[in-house]
Design a protein around this motif. Structure first.
Motif, PDB file in Angstrom:
ATOM      1  N   LEU A   1       0.808  -1.216   0.000  1.00 45.22           N
ATOM      2  CA  LEU A   1       0.000   0.000   0.000  1.00 45.22           C
ATOM      3  C   LEU A   1       0.844   1.270   0.000  1.00 45.22           C
ATOM      4  O   LEU A   1       0.300   2.371   0.140  1.00 45.22           O
ATOM      5  CB  LEU A   1      -0.927   0.014   1.225  1.00 45.22           C
ATOM      6  CG  LEU A   1      -1.929  -1.140   1.319  1.00 45.22           C
ATOM      7  CD1 LEU A   1      -2.824  -0.959   2.532  1.00 45.22           C
ATOM      8  CD2 LEU A   1      -2.781  -1.224   0.054  1.00 45.22           C
ATOM      9  N   MET A   2       2.151   1.123  -0.183  1.00 44.63           N
ATOM     10  CA  MET A   2       3.019   2.302  -0.228  1.00 44.63           C
ATOM     11  C   MET A   2       2.724   3.129  -1.476  1.00 44.63           C
ATOM     12  O   MET A   2       2.282   2.607  -2.496  1.00 44.63           O
ATOM     13  CB  MET A   2       4.491   1.885  -0.203  1.00 44.63           C
ATOM     14  CG  MET A   2       4.915   1.181   1.061  1.00 44.63           C
ATOM     15  SD  MET A   2       6.681   0.840   1.112  1.00 44.63           S
ATOM     16  CE  MET A   2       7.331   2.516   1.287  1.00 44.63           C
ATOM     17  N   ASP A   3       2.975   4.438  -1.396  1.00 44.75           N
ATOM     18  CA  ASP A   3       2.754   5.320  -2.540  1.00 44.75           C
ATOM     19  C   ASP A   3       3.618   4.897  -3.713  1.00 44.75           C
ATOM     20  O   ASP A   3       4.763   4.444  -3.538  1.00 44.75           O
ATOM     21  CB  ASP A   3       3.079   6.771  -2.166  1.00 44.75           C
ATOM     22  CG  ASP A   3       2.089   7.342  -1.166  1.00 44.75           C
ATOM     23  OD1 ASP A   3       0.961   6.827  -1.103  1.00 44.75           O
ATOM     24  OD2 ASP A   3       2.455   8.308  -0.457  1.00 44.75           O
ATOM     25  N   ALA A   4       3.081   5.050  -4.905  1.00 44.98           N
ATOM     26  CA  ALA A   4       3.828   4.711  -6.123  1.00 44.98           C
ATOM     27  C   ALA A   4       5.115   5.519  -6.187  1.00 44.98           C
ATOM     28  O   ALA A   4       5.131   6.721  -5.917  1.00 44.98           O
ATOM     29  CB  ALA A   4       2.963   4.997  -7.347  1.00 44.98           C
ATOM     30  N   GLY A   5       6.206   4.851  -6.523  1.00 39.64           N
ATOM     31  CA  GLY A   5       7.508   5.509  -6.614  1.00 39.64           C
ATOM     32  C   GLY A   5       8.297   5.491  -5.333  1.00 39.64           C
ATOM     33  O   GLY A   5       9.439   5.964  -5.290  1.00 39.64           O
TER      34      GLY A   5
END
Length: 214
Positions: free
Chosen positions: A170-174
């Motif tokens: 669920l980490m932010d993209a990038g």
């Protein structure tokens, strides 16, 4: 060891009843903020799905988990629904309303809910024989991890702390958790484990967890 476990369980029951800790029993204590993935971590350690699931505050009680092995020739514990003649069950003996680490009382929670939870957590993690599983979701700033902060108060060198980083997917993209998993952000002696939790749909589909605790 099989003969020792029931004895330890009975001792723990006695100490909980009289409110005394004459002996600091070895134990694993899981701490973390609300909805950080504590239930998933506990179930992965046990190897069974036995905790309630849903949205909001679901696991509302303090849990002291004791494991008991019942051999298949024990007729009193056999069940036609068990696996290989072994019945599996979970018994909950607590009834107070205490979820994970939280700041603001919700619904019927008492105004001092934060202090109640902290006192309960410290009661167990002060035990020098307690291994602390500090659960922190990967999609939050590790520098603000409440579980790591609390663990450091009783274990400043991190000798009894194992960090569990949940929700890696669920980490932010990038972004990534490489620095965290390599110990560059959270220095703990027992290591850091990354976990991808099962979603609610995975649970409904009875998907088996791939957590490294299993």
């Amino acid at each position: 060891m099989e003969a020792l476990i029931p004895v330890i369980n009975k001792l723990q029951d006695v100490f909980n009843t009289v409110g005394a800790d004459a002996i600091q029993l070895p134990q694993i204590t899981v701490i973390g903020t609300q909805s950080s993935g504590k239930s998933s971590v506990i179930e992965s350690v046990v190897g069974r799905s036995f905790l309630p699931r849903g949205t909001g505050i679901v696991t509302r009680t303090p849990l002291v988990l004791q494991l008991n092995y019942c051999p298949k020739d024990d007729k009193q514990r056999r069940s036609e629904f068990g696996t290989n003649g072994i019945e599996e069950w979970a018994q909950f003996l607590h009834n107070k309303n205490l979820p994970g680490l939280t700041k603001v009382p919700v619904g019927d929670q008492p105004e001092d809910i934060e202090n109640q939870i902290r006192e309960l957590v410290f009661h167990y993690i002060r035990n020098p024989n307690s291994i602390i599983l500090a659960v922190t979701p990967a999609n939050t700033d590790m520098a603000t991890s409440e579980s790591i902060k609390i663990a450091k108060e009783v274990d400043p060198d991190g000798r009894r702390t194992l960090a569990v980083v949940t929700k890696l997917d669920l980490m932010d993209a990038g972004t990534d958790a490489i620095d965290v998993l390599c110990g560059k952000v959270i220095p703990v002696k027992l290591g850091i484990i990354g976990v991808v939790n099962r979603s609610q749909q995975d649970i409904l589909d009875k998907k088996v967890s791939n957590c490294p605790f299993n």
